[in-house]
Design a protein around this motif. Structure first.
Motif, mmCIF file in Angstrom:
data_model
loop_
_atom_site.group_PDB
_atom_site.id
_atom_site.type_symbol
_atom_site.label_atom_id
_atom_site.label_comp_id
_atom_site.label_asym_id
_atom_site.label_seq_id
_atom_site.Cartn_x
_atom_site.Cartn_y
_atom_site.Cartn_z
ATOM 1 N N ASP A 41 0.848 -1.179 0.000
ATOM 2 C CA ASP A 41 0.000 0.000 0.000
ATOM 3 C C ASP A 41 0.890 1.239 0.000
ATOM 4 N N LEU A 42 0.339 2.372 -0.375
ATOM 5 C CA LEU A 42 1.114 3.592 -0.563
ATOM 6 C C LEU A 42 1.876 3.987 0.688
ATOM 7 N N ALA A 43 1.229 3.908 1.849
ATOM 8 C CA ALA A 43 1.869 4.337 3.093
ATOM 9 C C ALA A 43 3.087 3.469 3.415
ATOM 10 N N THR A 44 2.951 2.152 3.256
ATOM 11 C CA THR A 44 4.059 1.237 3.536
ATOM 12 C C THR A 44 5.200 1.452 2.548
ATOM 13 N N ARG A 45 4.843 1.655 1.277
ATOM 14 C CA ARG A 45 5.875 1.881 0.256
ATOM 15 C C ARG A 45 6.678 3.146 0.567
ATOM 16 N N GLU A 46 5.981 4.219 0.886
ATOM 17 C CA GLU A 46 6.663 5.481 1.180
ATOM 18 C C GLU A 46 7.511 5.375 2.446
ATOM 19 N N ALA A 47 7.008 4.655 3.445
ATOM 20 C CA ALA A 47 7.765 4.477 4.687
ATOM 21 C C ALA A 47 9.034 3.671 4.434
#
Length: 384
Positions: A13-19
């Motif tokens: 998901d976007l949040a995990t990828r960015e983190a």
């Protein structure tokens, strides 16, 4: 981080990828957090990126354990069953202050590798993520493994295995090299579009080529030495089995995919390979895709490839010669759906694995007969 995604080409998901990206680039005061993850299905985003260190598990005596993922992003392997190659189990703590000997598999291997990396960071805390990646490649070994015959030498003299990456991590060697590590050169990347595209008459074979060269007139550094290679693609298929290969200018062949369980008919994704580590980047790269029909296939089994791009990651560590900087000729195109030389090596590896199991069963049978005889003898002596 002992977890991975469960299906081919699963995305974060976007949040995990960015983190993940932020941690790898900015964490540890700019040195980069070290994310160690277990190998997973083809194209899953946890392992198929340049920000994680993918680990596989090595079985007893150095064999490939059952249900092991073949993942070209695997950099290194750890022990999946114990503290050495002959151990049957390892002792670890569990809930409620209890001990357990059931911890095994690729999760155990990933935890072991993470702990060894921790030792290297303790010896030299200023190591960056990419320092660690290079040190791991240099510190991995394979001579003591039962699978040592299946390791392939790439164009830079690095030996890699389709399941084990560059081999079993040597903790002493890693820590020793960590103390001598010099600063890793700046990471460069270049995205290549395919220059030629060929499809067989029956539509079962797709091949495209990419050329990496340097502009002598440019003042910008040119990527000449490989670390990671990412193949991004979009395709639709009805076949139950797809095989993908990437061949480097040095002739090294990376088996990107053979197993297509749970593959969607329309796929958009990326596969990362570390098999070309330290090779020269300059020259012709060839991507091949084979649609393998089964005996039950009666309908169309071809694969419609919409797009393929190649992204190279590495450094400008070497100065290219005029010959290395050219892509004058293409590789021969064959519309045969034959198994490649790398596949032959894997079949030999499977046969060797089976032979090893049979040999061990023979030893067990002999031991059983000997023990049974001794027990019988003891009973006879007891009567007197």
């Amino acid at each position: 981080m002992p977890w991975s995604l469960l299906k081919p080409f699963d995305e974060l998901d976007l949040a995990t990828r960015e983190a993940l990206i932020f941690g790898a680039e900015k964490g540890r005061r700019g040195l980069g957090r070290i994310y160690v993850v277990p190998a997973g299905p083809n194209g899953n985003e946890v392992t198929n990126n340049i920000f994680t260190i993918t680990v596989n598990g090595i079985g007893r005596e150095g064999i490939v354990p059952e249900n092991t993922f073949a993942d070209t992003s695997v950099l290194v392997s750890g022990l999946s069953e114990g503290h050495n190659l002959t151990s049957r189990y390892m002792i670890t703590t569990t809930q409620k202050n209890a001990c357990s000997d059931l911890f095994r598999g690729v999760s155990a291997a990933a935890s072991q590798v993470a702990a060894i990396i921790g030792l290297a960071l303790q010896a030299y805390p200023s190591l960056t993520l990419r320092d660690i990646q290079h040190l791991i490649v240099q510190s991995s070994e394979y001579d003591e493994l039962d699978e040592k015959h299946a390791f392939i030498c790439n164009g830079a003299g690095r030996y890699y295995h389709r399941y084990f990456g560059f081999g079993l991590l040597n903790a002493t060697k890693l820590v020793t090299l960590a103390k001598k590590q010099t600063k890793t050169l700046k990471l460069l990347s270049v995205k290549l579009e395919n220059s030629t595209e060929k499809i067989s008459d029956d539509g079962l074979v797709f091949q495209c080529e990419f050329c990496q060269g340097c502009d002598d007139a440019s003042t910008q550094p040119c990527l000449t030495k490989i670390e990671h290679v990412a193949v991004s693609f979009e395709f639709e298929t009805q076949t139950k089995e797809l095989r993908m290969y990437l061949t480097s200018p040095s002739g090294t062949e990376s088996v990107l995919m053979k197993d297509t369980k749970d593959l969607k008919s329309k796929t958009i994704g990326q596969i990362v390979s570390v098999n070309f580590w330290d090779e020269m980047a300059l020259g012709l790269w060839t991507f091949r895709l084979y649609s393998i029909p089964s005996l039950k296939d009666e309908d169309n089994v071809t694969t419609n490839v919409t797009s393929v791009t190649l992204t190279l990651y590495g450094t400008s560590a070497t100065i290219p010669s005029e010959k290395q900087n050219r892509c004058d000729s293409s590789r021969p195109f064959s519309d045969d759906n034959d198994i490649s030389e790398t596949d032959d090596l894997e079949e030999q590896s499977d046969e060797s694995h089976l032979a090893t199991i049979i040999e061990r069963l023979k030893h067990l049978a002999i031991n059983f007969v000997v023990i049974s005889g001794l027990v019988c003898l003891a009973k006879c002596l007891a009567r007197f």
